[in-house]
Design a protein around this motif. Structure first.
Motif, short mmCIF file in Angstrom:
data_model
loop_
_atom_site.label_atom_id
_atom_site.label_comp_id
_atom_site.label_asym_id
_atom_site.label_seq_id
_atom_site.Cartn_x
_atom_site.Cartn_y
_atom_site.Cartn_z
N CYS A 151 -31.61 7.26 1.99
CA CYS A 151 -31.46 7.52 3.42
C CYS A 151 -32.34 8.68 3.87
N ILE A 152 -32.45 9.71 3.05
CA ILE A 152 -33.31 10.85 3.40
C ILE A 152 -34.78 10.41 3.39
N THR A 153 -35.15 9.61 2.40
CA THR A 153 -36.53 9.12 2.32
C THR A 153 -36.90 8.30 3.55
N GLY A 154 -35.90 7.61 4.12
CA GLY A 154 -36.16 6.73 5.26
C GLY A 154 -36.32 7.46 6.58
N LEU A 155 -35.96 8.74 6.64
CA LEU A 155 -36.08 9.47 7.91
C LEU A 155 -37.50 9.42 8.45
N PRO A 156 -37.71 9.35 9.77
CA PRO A 156 -36.69 9.50 10.82
C PRO A 156 -35.93 8.21 11.12
N ASP A 157 -36.26 7.11 10.44
CA ASP A 157 -35.58 5.85 10.72
C ASP A 157 -34.25 5.75 9.96
N GLU A 158 -33.41 4.83 10.40
CA GLU A 158 -32.24 4.49 9.61
C GLU A 158 -32.72 3.81 8.32
N ALA A 159 -31.96 4.03 7.26
CA ALA A 159 -32.26 3.36 5.99
C ALA A 159 -31.05 2.52 5.59
N CYS A 160 -31.29 1.55 4.71
CA CYS A 160 -30.19 0.64 4.36
C CYS A 160 -30.39 0.12 2.94
N GLY A 161 -29.32 -0.43 2.41
CA GLY A 161 -29.38 -1.04 1.08
C GLY A 161 -28.10 -1.80 0.82
#
Lengths: 144, 92
Positions: free
Chosen positions: A20-30
């Protein structure tokens, strides 16, 4: 209200937060992978693996798990006698609680829905079930 | 020709709990017809009254989304794996 338990290894929680942190500034998912009850075919609440996925939306406000990632995760899990048993995603600027959009689009009442809030310096992780539009918090047991 | 079908947890209740099925079909449309005949509850989960796929259902032939192939007319070959899955999405 709490319903059932969701059991994670600490490294699963750390992996979800890291994605989730890696995906910033976007939302992340899995996706979450675990076993099903052999009689009811419902997830047991155990999580054996987390699978980081691409957010097709590339958005800070919405997410869509890339279906190709979903196919690969589901088929690999089923080959091991497991299955996809839930989904995690981040809320970059709001609480770790399902939004009306999350509730409306929840695909399966037996799944676990993990919310990772990144609105504060310390991430917050909480787990729910979403059944017929009702949000039910699941007791979250983290070991390891 | 025999094709393997993979079902997610949400659809399995309509197929006696099975995750993997083998179906004889030469297109995705034929496959859906066969599935619906064998498991009537599954048909309504896949197609709307207009006969088109529900927008919240994704269907893959092996590693390819059939929406980018020939949709319901997508041809199938022996040994193909057709995976059916719900769209997973949300937002804050």
């Amino acid at each position: 209200m709490q319903h059932g338990e969701a059991r994670f290894d600490r490294r699963h929680v750390e992996a979800m937060i890291a994605h989730c942190i890696t995906g910033l500034p976007d939302e992340a998912c899995g996706l979450l992978v675990g076993p099903l009850d052999p009689v009811t075919f419902a997830p047991t609440g155990d999580v054996e693996r987390v699978v980081p996925c691409r957010n097709v939306d590339k958005s800070a406000r919405t997410y869509s798990v890339h279906p190709q990632d979903h196919v690969r995760a589901m088929n690999a899990a089923q080959d091991e006698g497991l299955d996809v048993v839930g989904v995690f995603h981040s809320h970059t600027h709001s609480d770790a609680y399902p939004s009306p959009t999350d509730v409306r689009q929840a695909p399966d009442p037996t799944w676990l829905y993990v919310l990772v809030s990144l609105k504060d310096p310390e991430p917050t992780v909480r787990t729910y079930r979403i059944v017929d539009g009702d949000i039910i918090e699941a007791g979250m047991i983290v070991t390891g | 020709m025999p094709v393997e079908v993979r079902l997610p947890t949400i659809f399995r209740q309509h197929a006696n709990g099975q995750a993997k099925l083998t179906v004889d079909a030469s297109t995705v449309s034929e496959l859906f017809d066969e599935l619906t005949a064998a498991y009537p509850g599954l048909g309504g989960q896949l197609l709307g009254e207009d006969g088109q796929m529900h927008k919240f259902v994704n269907v893959y032939r092996n590693d390819e989304d059939i929406r980018y192939l020939d949709k319901l007319d997508t041809p199938l070959s022996s040994g193909d794996v057709v995976s059916i899955l719900p769209a997973v999405a949300g937002g804050q």
